[in-house]
Every structure is written in structure tokens, then in C-alpha cells.
Design a protein around this motif. Structure first.
Motif, PDB file in Angstrom:
ATOM      1  N   LEU A 245       0.833  -1.203   0.000  1.00 33.81           N
ATOM      2  CA  LEU A 245       0.000   0.000   0.000  1.00 33.81           C
ATOM      3  C   LEU A 245       0.868   1.255   0.000  1.00 33.81           C
ATOM      4  O   LEU A 245       0.569   2.231  -0.703  1.00 33.81           O
ATOM      5  CB  LEU A 245      -0.923  -0.010   1.225  1.00 33.81           C
ATOM      6  N   ASN A 246       1.941   1.236   0.781  1.00 27.73           N
ATOM      7  CA  ASN A 246       2.872   2.365   0.803  1.00 27.73           C
ATOM      8  C   ASN A 246       3.484   2.579  -0.575  1.00 27.73           C
ATOM      9  O   ASN A 246       3.599   3.720  -1.058  1.00 27.73           O
ATOM     10  CB  ASN A 246       3.978   2.098   1.827  1.00 27.73           C
ATOM     11  N   SER A 247       3.843   1.483  -1.245  1.00 25.25           N
ATOM     12  CA  SER A 247       4.421   1.571  -2.581  1.00 25.25           C
ATOM     13  C   SER A 247       3.420   2.155  -3.575  1.00 25.25           C
ATOM     14  O   SER A 247       3.763   3.028  -4.382  1.00 25.25           O
ATOM     15  CB  SER A 247       4.868   0.182  -3.040  1.00 25.25           C
ATOM     16  N   LEU A 248       2.173   1.686  -3.513  1.00 24.83           N
ATOM     17  CA  LEU A 248       1.149   2.177  -4.438  1.00 24.83           C
ATOM     18  C   LEU A 248       0.908   3.668  -4.255  1.00 24.83           C
ATOM     19  O   LEU A 248       0.800   4.419  -5.233  1.00 24.83           O
ATOM     20  CB  LEU A 248      -0.158   1.401  -4.236  1.00 24.83           C
ATOM     21  N   VAL A 249       0.817   4.103  -3.012  1.00 27.06           N
ATOM     22  CA  VAL A 249       0.565   5.519  -2.738  1.00 27.06           C
ATOM     23  C   VAL A 249       1.725   6.382  -3.234  1.00 27.06           C
ATOM     24  O   VAL A 249       1.530   7.396  -3.909  1.00 27.06           O
ATOM     25  CB  VAL A 249       0.333   5.747  -1.226  1.00 27.06           C
ATOM     26  N   LEU A 250       2.954   5.969  -2.923  1.00 24.59           N
ATOM     27  CA  LEU A 250       4.121   6.762  -3.311  1.00 24.59           C
ATOM     28  C   LEU A 250       4.277   6.839  -4.823  1.00 24.59           C
ATOM     29  O   LEU A 250       4.574   7.906  -5.381  1.00 24.59           O
ATOM     30  CB  LEU A 250       5.386   6.158  -2.689  1.00 24.59           C
ATOM     31  N   LEU A 251       4.065   5.720  -5.522  1.00 26.00           N
ATOM     32  CA  LEU A 251       4.202   5.722  -6.973  1.00 26.00           C
ATOM     33  C   LEU A 251       3.104   6.554  -7.639  1.00 26.00           C
ATOM     34  O   LEU A 251       3.343   7.256  -8.620  1.00 26.00           O
ATOM     35  CB  LEU A 251       4.178   4.294  -7.510  1.00 26.00           C
ATOM     36  N   THR A 252       1.893   6.490  -7.083  1.00 27.54           N
ATOM     37  CA  THR A 252       0.801   7.294  -7.633  1.00 27.54           C
ATOM     38  C   THR A 252       1.053   8.778  -7.421  1.00 27.54           C
ATOM     39  O   THR A 252       0.856   9.598  -8.331  1.00 27.54           O
ATOM     40  CB  THR A 252      -0.537   6.885  -6.983  1.00 27.54           C
TER      41      THR A 252
ATOM     42  N   LEU B  96      10.303   9.867  -4.733  1.00 28.47           N
ATOM     43  CA  LEU B  96       9.120   9.144  -4.275  1.00 28.47           C
ATOM     44  C   LEU B  96       8.946   7.834  -5.040  1.00 28.47           C
ATOM     45  O   LEU B  96       8.554   6.806  -4.460  1.00 28.47           O
ATOM     46  CB  LEU B  96       7.873  10.023  -4.444  1.00 28.47           C
ATOM     47  N   ALA B  97       9.232   7.869  -6.344  1.00 28.05           N
ATOM     48  CA  ALA B  97       9.100   6.661  -7.152  1.00 28.05           C
ATOM     49  C   ALA B  97      10.083   5.590  -6.691  1.00 28.05           C
ATOM     50  O   ALA B  97       9.730   4.407  -6.548  1.00 28.05           O
ATOM     51  CB  ALA B  97       9.325   6.986  -8.629  1.00 28.05           C
ATOM     52  N   LEU B  98      11.318   5.993  -6.453  1.00 31.40           N
ATOM     53  CA  LEU B  98      12.323   5.033  -5.982  1.00 31.40           C
ATOM     54  C   LEU B  98      11.975   4.506  -4.590  1.00 31.40           C
ATOM     55  O   LEU B  98      12.155   3.317  -4.300  1.00 31.40           O
ATOM     56  CB  LEU B  98      13.700   5.703  -5.969  1.00 31.40           C
ATOM     57  N   TRP B  99      11.475   5.388  -3.738  1.00 33.83           N
ATOM     58  CA  TRP B  99      11.047   4.984  -2.400  1.00 33.83           C
ATOM     59  C   TRP B  99       9.919   3.944  -2.484  1.00 33.83           C
ATOM     60  O   TRP B  99       9.928   2.927  -1.789  1.00 33.83           O
ATOM     61  CB  TRP B  99      10.604   6.224  -1.623  1.00 33.83           C
ATOM     62  N   GLY B 100       8.943   4.226  -3.344  1.00 32.87           N
ATOM     63  CA  GLY B 100       7.845   3.291  -3.514  1.00 32.87           C
ATOM     64  C   GLY B 100       8.303   1.952  -4.068  1.00 32.87           C
ATOM     65  O   GLY B 100       7.837   0.888  -3.640  1.00 32.87           O
ATOM     66  N   PHE B 101       9.246   1.993  -5.008  1.00 35.55           N
ATOM     67  CA  PHE B 101       9.760   0.756  -5.585  1.00 35.55           C
ATOM     68  C   PHE B 101      10.514  -0.065  -4.541  1.00 35.55           C
ATOM     69  O   PHE B 101      10.353  -1.287  -4.448  1.00 35.55           O
ATOM     70  CB  PHE B 101      10.674   1.092  -6.765  1.00 35.55           C
ATOM     71  N   VAL B 102      11.347   0.598  -3.744  1.00 36.36           N
ATOM     72  CA  VAL B 102      12.093  -0.091  -2.687  1.00 36.36           C
ATOM     73  C   VAL B 102      11.137  -0.716  -1.679  1.00 36.36           C
ATOM     74  O   VAL B 102      11.365  -1.825  -1.184  1.00 36.36           O
ATOM     75  CB  VAL B 102      13.061   0.885  -1.992  1.00 36.36           C
TER      76      VAL B 102
END
Length: 298
Positions: free
Chosen positions: A94-101, A266-272
């Protein structure tokens, strides 16, 4: 034409299909011809509608609005994966989805191309609905592919991935050609080619290499679905969006501002975050397997 090039490049994959479809004794039983034909036709029709809606969205909307709406496909994918693929939505996912969006949204809001589109209010609404519908349809397409890979095509072969790219693309291309001639748009292709600013050769090469790029991208996405999940495939696809400005800075000397940098972080954070979820999942699975092995040994 914009819809056609998204699927018309499938012939470049035919040599690979001939190479990877050599049967072996361990090859799993494949579905019968009628089942396979129905699956390919259904996916081809869905792909045609999805590509067409994306094309209308890009035609009638500013690029910023279009990109922002495309980012919603990740949320649609999470929803469909939950119901169709039994995908567990952990806090890390969920954290990844939010950050990537949010990352994709920041990049869209940063776009300066709003002034390049002068669509009427009616066309703007059509573009908005088409893009939102395309995002949902594309997410559904990915999730249904995962279902087919798991329930119908049970063999882990690259040929299966090629089959599910080539044959639906063939159906989609046929549908686009019918639409191209049925709508009469083909009559204006000559004028469009002559009016292309870089010349006719550049016009043709743009279409050809766009079609090739679509096929390479699609094979990669299908491979990720086959090996991991539809949600992971969409995460990788969304991750690539904020990386584009970085490549533009490197190759086209574009300007890098704070908004683009924040979107990339944010994208890299979400991916990690997503990768860390997979790491925990794999570690837990290995621990469970090791415990079972120890018990059996005793």
C-alpha cells in the motif's frame, strides 16, 4: 493510426516464437485450440478498445492531465488483483502504491503542455472518460492475463508469453485496420505523411520504431506478470514514468527542477518498499520450507 502502431509490431516476435516453441517431453499440456482461440480473440478485442481509448485520451487532453489519469491504473490494478489474483495488500505494498501514484501525479502537474491543447469542453470530457476507462481496462487486462498464466497456461515457458503477446496483438491489429478503413481515416494518411515536419521517411520511421518499442515493452510487462504478478508489472511500468525526465536531462539537456527530483525520489522509495515486501515474503517462505524439511528429517 496511433492505435494501430500499439499492436502492429507483433511480426518482429515471430522468429522468437519459431525458436522457443520446440516441443519437449516435459512440455505441459496446453489448452485445446478452441479455448486458446477464444482467449486470444477476447484479449485482442480488449486490447483494441484499451488502445483506442488511450489514443482518444491523448488526442483530447493535455499531456499533464492525461499522465495524471494514467497513473490511476495502479490503483485499479491493486483493486482487480485483490479480487482476481488473491493479491494480499500488505502495508509495504500500500505504501508503494501511494508513493508511486503521488510520484506520477507530481510529474503530471509539473508538465507545461496544458496550453498546447485547445479541445472543446465536450471533447475534454470524452478524453477524460476514455483515459480513465483505458486505465481501468488495462489493469483488468493485466490481471486477467495473470489468471490465464496460472489457471490455463500452466507451463513456465517463454513461448507462452510470446503466444499471449503475438496472437492478441494480431487480433487487435486486424480490428484497427478495419476501423481505419471503415472510418475513412485512411484517405488522410497521405496528406498527414506529406505534412509531417521532418519529412516522409521520418514519418514512416517514427511509426515503425514506435511499433517496435511497444512490442518490446509489452513483452517485458507480460514476462513480469508471468514470473511475479500483474501488480508488480504495473509497479515497474509506473516507476518508469518519473525516470523519463532524468533521461531527458541526460540525452536532451532538459532542465531538472525540484518537482521532477521529488517525483523521482518518491518513485524510488515506492519501488524499494515493494521490493522489501517481496524480500520479506521470500524469507518467510524459505523459513517455512526449511522448518518443514527439518520436521521431515526428524
Amino acid at each position: 493510426m496511433a492505435t494501430l502502431v500499439q499492436s502492429a509490431g507483433f511480426p518482429i516476435l515471430l522468429p522468437l516464437l519459431c525458436f522457443f516453441t520446440q516441443p519437449t517431453k516435459s512440455s505441459p499440456k496446453q489448452p485445446n485450440f478452441l479455448t486458446f482461440a477464444f482467449i486470444c480473440f477476447a484479449f485482442g478485442v480488449l486490447l483494441t478498445g484499451d488502445n483506442l481509448m488511450y489514443s482518444y485520451g491523448l488526442l483530447y487532453l493535455p499531456v499533464s492531465t492525461y499522465s495524471l489519469l494514467c497513473a490511476t491504473q495502479l490503483a485499479f490494478n491493486a483493486l482487480f488483483s485483490f479480487f482476481l489474483n488473491a493479491q494480499k495488500l500488505s502495508p509495504y505494498i500500500l505504501n508503494s502504491l501511494v508513493l508511486l501514484t503521488v510520484s506520477a501525479s507530481l510529474l503530471a502537474l509539473n508538465s507545461e503542455s496544458d496550453s498546447t491543447t485547445h479541445s472543446s469542453k465536450g471533447k475534454y470530457i470524452i478524453g477524460f472518460i476514455c483515459t480513465l476507462g483505458a486505465s481501468a481496462a488495462y489493469s483488468l487486462y493485466l490481471c486477467l492475463l495473470q489468471v490465464c498464466f496460472e489457471k490455463v497456461f500452466k507451463g513456465e515457458t517463454f513461448a507462452t508469453v510470446l503466444d499471449m503477446q503475438i496472437y492478441p496483438s494480431f487480433v487487435a491489429s486486424c480490428g484497427c485496420v478495419v476501423g481505419l478503413f471503415g472510418s475513412g481515416e485512411w484517405r488522410g494518411l497521405g496528406d498527414e505523411m506529406r505534412g509531417y515536419g521532418e519529412g516522409r521517411v521520418s514519418y514512416v520511421m517514427t511509426l515503425v520504431w514506435t511499433a517496435v518499442a511497444w512490442q518490446v515493452s509489452s513483452i517485458g510487462l507480460l514476462g513480469l506478470i508471468f514470473e511475479v504478478s500483474s501488480l508488480f508489472s504495473n509497479v515497474i511500468s509506473t516507476l518508469a514514468l518519473p525516470v523519463v525526465p532524468i533521461l531527458a536531462v541526460m540525452f536532451f539537456h532538459d532542465k531538472m527542477n525540484g518537482m521532477k527530483a521529488m517525483a523521482l525520489v518518491l518513485a524510488l522509495w515506492g519501488f524499494v518498499s515493494y521490493v522489501y515486501h517481496n524480500y520479506l515474503h521470500e524469507s518467510k517462505a524459505k523459513a517455512t520450507l526449511q522448518s518443514a524439511t527439518d520436521i521431515n528429517a526428524v
